[in-house]
Scaffold this motif. Structure first.
Motif: not given
Length: 273
Positions: A25-32, A34-40, A42-52
């Motif tokens: 689950l953690v691996i899937v979240y990290v990849f998802a 990273h993918s969203r933040l790479a595109d945007n 400022e995306d707020k839906l899936l923040p990175s662990i560092a942001q949290m």
């Protein structure tokens, strides 16, 4: 070759198998993320662990400039106090009602239909009534947990008592035991570990009622904080709070299980058979 149903993992393998879904689950979240933040970025839906971690440190784990309090721990303490009081009252009522309902046919005939019907009432639907009757304070929040959890515990204990070996009751009556003695000396001691099991099964339900009440009317608490920051789409704070609630629920379940094994070893051995 052993059949699959007869193969049991050793302690180490069981631990690894238990951790595997969490790691995935953690691996899937990290990849998802990273993918969203790479595109945007400022995306707020899936923040990175560092942001949290950064948001939690800044907004919840640092002392408030106004009061000097740490919001995260204040929220945790407030929620645990409400939950503990609600669960404690529900367990006491469950034992006091479940035993006579399962043991005494006259009581069962008179009150069992009412308990069954009352358990079908959605507690969330009567939350406005509780706020009207008890006000917006702590009583209404605890009452919601009690109303939602108690019928479940009562019905579970009632069924457990009804399944109690009749031979023990007959032998005790042959030796002159009264109904009161049967309940106090025979039934209750053997129902206590089953009561802890019932509490464990209702922990998730109790958390739902707690979060619901805190979301509607509270000034502190884990549920209050989640619904307060949702208007800002602050997933970097919502997700850590949800994770923390999950950890607290898991720890409560774990502690109750260990208490059951320690205080009632005969019950733990019976379940292991």
């Amino acid at each position: 070759m052993k059949r699959l149903i007869n193969r049991k993992p050793n302690r180490g393998n069981a631990l690894l198998l238990g951790l595997l879904p969490f790691v995935i689950l953690v691996i899937v979240y990290v990849f998802a993320s990273h993918s969203r933040l790479a595109d945007n970025a400022e995306d707020k839906l899936l923040p990175s662990i560092a942001q949290m971690a950064q948001t939690m440190d800044k907004s919840a784990l640092s002392p408030s400039k106004r009061s000097g309090e740490i919001i995260f721990w204040n929220d945790t303490l407030a929620s645990l106090q409400r939950l503990g009081l609600g669960i404690g009252i529900s367990a006491a009522l469950g034992l006091m009602l479940g035993v006579p309902l399962g043991l005494i046919p006259l009581v069962r005939a008179g009150f069992s239909p009412f308990i069954a019907a009352f358990s079908m009432v959605p507690p969330i639907a009567i939350l406005p009534i509780l706020f009207i009757v008890f006000g917006m304070g702590e009583v209404a929040k605890v009452a919601l947990i009690v109303i939602g959890v108690t019928p479940i515990i009562v019905r579970d204990l009632q069924h457990r008592v009804e399944e109690f070996p009749k031979e023990q009751l007959i032998k005790a009556q042959t030796l002159g035991a009264s109904s009161w003695t049967l309940a106090i000396r025979i039934i209750v001691p053997q129902m206590l570990p089953r009561l802890l099991d019932s509490v464990r099964l209702t922990l998730g339900t109790a958390w739902i009622f707690l979060i619901s009440s805190e979301a509607i009317a509270a000034t502190e608490g884990l549920g209050y904080r989640i619904f307060l920051v949702r208007r800002y789409l602050a997933m970097d704070m919502i997700l850590p709070y949800v994770l923390w609630i999950t950890v607290l629920a898991f720890l409560a379940d774990f502690i109750l299980k260990k208490v059951t094994c320690k205080v009632f070893p005969w019950y733990a051995k019976k379940d292991a058979l």
